[in-house]
Design an enzyme around this catalytic site. Sequence first.
Site, mmCIF file in Angstrom:
data_model
loop_
_atom_site.group_PDB
_atom_site.id
_atom_site.type_symbol
_atom_site.label_atom_id
_atom_site.label_comp_id
_atom_site.label_asym_id
_atom_site.label_seq_id
_atom_site.Cartn_x
_atom_site.Cartn_y
_atom_site.Cartn_z
ATOM 1 N N TYR A 129 0.882 -1.180 0.000
ATOM 2 C CA TYR A 129 0.000 0.000 0.000
ATOM 3 C C TYR A 129 0.911 1.218 0.000
ATOM 4 O O TYR A 129 2.086 1.120 -0.401
ATOM 5 C CB TYR A 129 -0.907 -0.129 1.246
ATOM 6 C CG TYR A 129 -2.021 0.866 1.344
ATOM 7 C CD1 TYR A 129 -2.946 1.018 0.321
ATOM 8 C CD2 TYR A 129 -2.164 1.652 2.483
ATOM 9 C CE1 TYR A 129 -3.974 1.944 0.425
ATOM 10 C CE2 TYR A 129 -3.202 2.570 2.597
ATOM 11 C CZ TYR A 129 -4.093 2.722 1.564
ATOM 12 O OH TYR A 129 -5.110 3.631 1.665
ATOM 13 N N ARG A 182 -5.892 10.116 -11.049
ATOM 14 C CA ARG A 182 -5.212 10.847 -9.956
ATOM 15 C C ARG A 182 -4.762 9.808 -8.950
ATOM 16 O O ARG A 182 -5.437 9.552 -7.965
ATOM 17 C CB ARG A 182 -6.192 11.848 -9.345
ATOM 18 C CG ARG A 182 -5.628 12.837 -8.398
ATOM 19 C CD ARG A 182 -5.248 12.265 -7.020
ATOM 20 N NE ARG A 182 -6.314 12.121 -6.061
ATOM 21 C CZ ARG A 182 -6.339 11.152 -5.129
ATOM 22 N NH1 ARG A 182 -5.407 10.219 -5.053
ATOM 23 N NH2 ARG A 182 -7.335 11.084 -4.279
ATOM 24 N N LYS A 200 -5.500 -1.609 -2.500
ATOM 25 C CA LYS A 200 -6.665 -1.373 -1.634
ATOM 26 C C LYS A 200 -7.356 -2.701 -1.324
ATOM 27 O O LYS A 200 -7.812 -2.940 -0.208
ATOM 28 C CB LYS A 200 -7.659 -0.428 -2.317
ATOM 29 C CG LYS A 200 -7.161 1.001 -2.469
ATOM 30 C CD LYS A 200 -7.467 1.857 -1.253
ATOM 31 C CE LYS A 200 -6.860 3.244 -1.391
ATOM 32 N NZ LYS A 200 -7.054 4.089 -0.211
ATOM 33 N N GLU A 271 -11.963 4.766 -6.650
ATOM 34 C CA GLU A 271 -10.667 5.118 -6.076
ATOM 35 C C GLU A 271 -9.843 5.960 -7.035
ATOM 36 O O GLU A 271 -9.668 5.599 -8.210
ATOM 37 C CB GLU A 271 -9.901 3.828 -5.751
ATOM 38 C CG GLU A 271 -8.664 4.032 -4.915
ATOM 39 C CD GLU A 271 -8.989 4.547 -3.507
ATOM 40 O OE1 GLU A 271 -9.884 3.982 -2.862
ATOM 41 O OE2 GLU A 271 -8.350 5.530 -3.076
ATOM 42 N N ASP A 272 -9.346 7.048 -6.527
ATOM 43 C CA ASP A 272 -8.372 7.874 -7.238
ATOM 44 C C ASP A 272 -8.837 8.330 -8.615
ATOM 45 O O ASP A 272 -8.094 8.251 -9.620
ATOM 46 C CB ASP A 272 -7.009 7.163 -7.280
ATOM 47 C CG ASP A 272 -6.348 7.151 -5.897
ATOM 48 O OD1 ASP A 272 -7.005 7.588 -4.928
ATOM 49 O OD2 ASP A 272 -5.197 6.721 -5.781
ATOM 50 N N ASP A 294 -13.982 6.428 -2.044
ATOM 51 C CA ASP A 294 -13.078 6.339 -0.894
ATOM 52 C C ASP A 294 -12.381 7.666 -0.617
ATOM 53 O O ASP A 294 -12.226 8.062 0.546
ATOM 54 C CB ASP A 294 -12.047 5.242 -1.207
ATOM 55 C CG ASP A 294 -11.051 5.055 -0.092
ATOM 56 O OD1 ASP A 294 -11.461 5.122 1.068
ATOM 57 O OD2 ASP A 294 -9.866 4.816 -0.391
ATOM 58 N N ASP A 295 -11.957 8.348 -1.669
ATOM 59 C CA ASP A 295 -11.175 9.577 -1.476
ATOM 60 C C ASP A 295 -12.026 10.695 -0.885
ATOM 61 O O ASP A 295 -11.543 11.498 -0.095
ATOM 62 C CB ASP A 295 -10.547 10.020 -2.801
ATOM 63 C CG ASP A 295 -9.605 8.951 -3.289
ATOM 64 O OD1 ASP A 295 -8.577 8.733 -2.649
ATOM 65 O OD2 ASP A 295 -9.946 8.281 -4.292
ATOM 66 N N ASN A 445 -0.304 11.661 -0.031
ATOM 67 C CA ASN A 445 0.478 10.450 -0.305
ATOM 68 C C ASN A 445 1.112 10.531 -1.683
ATOM 69 O O ASN A 445 0.618 11.272 -2.533
ATOM 70 C CB ASN A 445 -0.455 9.233 -0.276
ATOM 71 C CG ASN A 445 -1.068 9.026 1.091
ATOM 72 O OD1 ASN A 445 -0.369 9.066 2.092
ATOM 73 N ND2 ASN A 445 -2.372 8.813 1.120
HETATM 74 N N1 LIG Z 1 -4.434 10.245 3.791
HETATM 75 C C1 LIG Z 1 -5.468 9.797 3.104
HETATM 76 O O1 LIG Z 1 -6.217 8.917 3.537
HETATM 77 C C2 LIG Z 1 -5.747 10.365 1.762
HETATM 78 C C3 LIG Z 1 -4.864 11.178 1.142
HETATM 79 N N2 LIG Z 1 -5.162 11.676 -0.092
HETATM 80 C C4 LIG Z 1 -4.143 12.499 -0.721
HETATM 81 O O2 LIG Z 1 -4.624 13.811 -0.881
HETATM 82 C C5 LIG Z 1 -4.009 14.398 -1.999
HETATM 83 C C6 LIG Z 1 -5.062 15.133 -2.797
HETATM 84 O O3 LIG Z 1 -6.042 14.260 -3.270
HETATM 85 P P1 LIG Z 1 -7.332 14.838 -4.040
HETATM 86 O O4 LIG Z 1 -8.057 15.782 -3.175
HETATM 87 O O5 LIG Z 1 -8.102 13.717 -4.564
HETATM 88 O O6 LIG Z 1 -6.596 15.604 -5.217
HETATM 89 P P2 LIG Z 1 -7.121 16.757 -6.150
HETATM 90 O O7 LIG Z 1 -6.208 16.795 -7.296
HETATM 91 O O8 LIG Z 1 -8.590 16.559 -6.369
HETATM 92 O O9 LIG Z 1 -6.938 18.094 -5.275
HETATM 93 C C7 LIG Z 1 -5.722 18.689 -4.987
HETATM 94 C C8 LIG Z 1 -5.997 20.069 -4.436
HETATM 95 O O10 LIG Z 1 -4.795 20.617 -3.934
HETATM 96 C C9 LIG Z 1 -4.677 21.952 -4.369
HETATM 97 N N3 LIG Z 1 -3.280 22.352 -4.468
HETATM 98 C C10 LIG Z 1 -2.385 22.040 -5.418
HETATM 99 N N4 LIG Z 1 -1.217 22.685 -5.197
HETATM 100 C C11 LIG Z 1 -1.385 23.404 -4.066
HETATM 101 C C12 LIG Z 1 -0.563 24.285 -3.333
HETATM 102 N N5 LIG Z 1 0.680 24.523 -3.715
HETATM 103 N N6 LIG Z 1 -1.067 24.867 -2.225
HETATM 104 C C13 LIG Z 1 -2.327 24.616 -1.828
HETATM 105 N N7 LIG Z 1 -3.159 23.785 -2.483
HETATM 106 C C14 LIG Z 1 -2.696 23.187 -3.588
HETATM 107 C C15 LIG Z 1 -5.350 21.993 -5.721
HETATM 108 O O11 LIG Z 1 -5.737 23.299 -6.046
HETATM 109 C C16 LIG Z 1 -6.531 21.071 -5.458
HETATM 110 O O12 LIG Z 1 -7.568 21.821 -4.889
HETATM 111 C C17 LIG Z 1 -3.278 13.290 -2.736
HETATM 112 O O13 LIG Z 1 -1.907 13.364 -2.461
HETATM 113 C C18 LIG Z 1 -3.814 12.027 -2.115
HETATM 114 O O14 LIG Z 1 -2.850 11.002 -2.056
HETATM 115 C C19 LIG Z 1 -6.336 11.439 -0.726
HETATM 116 C C20 LIG Z 1 -7.250 10.609 -0.158
HETATM 117 C C21 LIG Z 1 -7.009 9.986 1.127
HETATM 118 C C1 LIG Z 2 -5.063 6.964 0.618
HETATM 119 C C2 LIG Z 2 -5.703 7.350 -0.626
HETATM 120 O O1 LIG Z 2 -6.783 6.897 -0.936
HETATM 121 C C3 LIG Z 2 -5.061 8.307 -1.484
HETATM 122 O O2 LIG Z 2 -4.004 8.826 -1.137
HETATM 123 O O3 LIG Z 2 -5.620 8.576 -2.554
HETATM 124 MG MG LIG Z 3 -7.229 7.215 -2.940
#
Ligand SMILES: NC(=O)C1=CN([C@@H]2O[C@H](COP(=O)(O)OP(=O)(O)OC[C@H]3O[C@@H](n4cnc5c(N)ncnc54)[C@H](O)[C@@H]3O)[C@@H](O)[C@H]2O)C=CC1
Ligand SMILES: CC(=O)C(=O)O
Ligand SMILES: [Mg+2]
Length: 603
Positions: A129, A182, A200, A271-272, A294-295, A445
């Site tokens: 993962y 993504r 996952k 997912e993603d 999930d996201d 991540n």
């Molecule tokens: N820890 C967890 O369980 C999870 C973590 N994530 C992580 O969250 C991240 C984002 O995922 P999503 O929301 O789906 O992506 P997304 O692409 O939909 O959104 C990214 C957002 O970040 C903003 N952004 C980009 N550069 C930036 C900067 N320099 N300063 C401030 N904001 C900025 C963008 O404008 C956009 O609004 C990914 O890295 C993903 O791995 C996502 C789901 C679960």
């Molecule tokens: C953990 C997860 O779902 C993500 O980073 O997109």
């Molecule tokens: Mg995800």
Amino acid sequence: MWNLMRFAASSVRRSRRFSTAIPGPCIVHKRGADILHDPWFNKDTGFPLTERDRLGLRGLLPPRVISFEQQYARFMESYRSLEKNTECQPEGIVSLAKWRILNRLHDRNETLYYRVLIDNIKDFAPIIYTPTVGLVCQNYSGLFRRPRGMYFSAKDKGEMMSMIYNWPSQQVDMIVLTDGSRILGLGDLGVQGIGIAIGKLDVYVAAAGINPQKILPVMLDVGTNNQKLLEDRLYLGLRQPRLEGEEYLSIVDEFMEAAFTRWPKAIVQFEDFQMKWAFETLQRYRKRFRMFNDDIQGTAGVGLAGLLGTVRAQGRPLTDFANQKIVVVGAGSAGLGVLKMATEAAARFAGNKETAANNQLYLVDKDGLITKERKDIDPSAAPFARGPGEIEGLREGASLIEVVKKLKPHVLLGLSGVGGIFTEEVLRAMQESESTKPAIFAMSNPTMNAECTAVDAFKHAGENIVFASGSPFKNVDLGNGKVGHVNQANNMYLFPGIGLGTLLSGAHLISDGMLQAAAECLASYMTDDEIQKGILYPSIDSIREITAEVGAAVVRAAVAEELAEGHGDVGPRELMHMSKEETLEYVRQNMWFPVYSPLVHEK
Ligand SMILES: NC(=O)C1=CN([C@@H]2O[C@H](COP(=O)(O)OP(=O)(O)OC[C@H]3O[C@@H](n4cnc5c(N)ncnc54)[C@H](O)[C@@H]3O)[C@@H](O)[C@H]2O)C=CC1
Ligand SMILES: CC(=O)C(=O)O
Ligand SMILES: [Mg+2]
């Protein structure tokens, strides 16, 4: 060797947690070499002599029968020697080598694979993962040896209803679907994103005890806009730009119809998907199919549980949640999901939906603070935009450092996908937080995309912070025997329980109430003592226990909302009459556990 075997035997015993004592027989429709080549049934050298006779295996294996415990010990020994032999090599090379050895076992013998995974989940989760799965996705075309899961491409339009029957399993309970647009914070990886669906589902098997014969990773390949991949001669996906608009949706529609026609009781986890499709597909399907994103929804619950933990860490009552100043950095599917759930929770705690709504929640994206003055604001982000002049001294598009300095927030939560944006200056500014225990959540991540490292957070924001990251970091040695605890705030704490609870309740859709129950269960799991030490989430070691609890909470919420239709022999009335403890026991009893079952051949 002996010591290792003793270790293995004891960990095998330890992990018998939710297994039934004697495994029932398993019907197999193949014989001879076909069984050895089928990882669902293969036991390698573990086939007893009588079974070798019954299944036409005699002579196809070396004569000595090796016990499951010995096989387990042998695998762990080779894994540990790989670790030792690669000690001085770069991290990425070591992680991929570890992934390869696990993947080879996965391809050969799933029973043994899932047992070592369950018993060593804390060590192996970072391999199967995040973070290693990200590296695997980036290199998928080069690493490819065998297919896993199903691939539906834009070229398969009109064929999916028949293609779905190519999958060899009669019953599928859990599908993880991605279009690769993504993947973690790594962007558009096209067909290579299938790795995240596989990872996952490995977590589903290990944490939720979903039978691996009933899982299905699916890639919807609608092209990629990643120019590097399009030019890569090894790239295994369609070499075309991504489909858009109705053309795109018609592919997803066709897949959903096909999947639910063959397996009406399956659950599909999206997912993603890039943000626009994440929200659109959730809205499009959630009332029609058993699905969730999930996201958006899994992350929201994990985020909320962490946020509630930070209130408790300050020694404040949960009713104080509505007064917490929270800055969310990243207005994508994950950040907006967290904000929506946090807004609803704040309203509940304040007892008044109208006044409490997003009073203290702030949203920053790549263009800075989002206010109502933002041009072309995304409709999903609009409810969280601040009014003009609402915060004195902060204008539309104010930078993150300006926002943190001005607001002195209790919590800084990153879901931006951009590594390092919680700079030293931003972290230092968090020392002025109004909270006695400021919280830094660097949830993006994989590791290199985390908004800051754990070491930097404790170094620059102070030792009294609570810290969580999406991918694992080691606890931080603060000197004088003090330790800065690192939490892993990852949706892996919730999605397995959401899927399991939905499956076992037989609910025909996944309601907000079921998701809220999952989040509340996670939030209340930790004791006050643990929370005081900055421990907001349970250890990954106990993911099977927490998943059972979350699953039971989801079942009970489905029952309370009269959505539960039952599962197998257990009908809705029986579910309704179960006490809390009985529901938990019901969930535990239905969690698959890897043991060698006697194989019985049937034509
Ligand atoms: N820890 C967890 O369980 C999870 C973590 N994530 C992580 O969250 C991240 C984002 O995922 P999503 O929301 O789906 O992506 P997304 O692409 O939909 O959104 C990214 C957002 O970040 C903003 N952004 C980009 N550069 C930036 C900067 N320099 N300063 C401030 N904001 C900025 C963008 O404008 C956009 O609004 C990914 O890295 C993903 O791995 C996502 C789901 C679960
Ligand atoms: C953990 C997860 O779902 C993500 O980073 O997109
Ligand atoms: Mg995800």
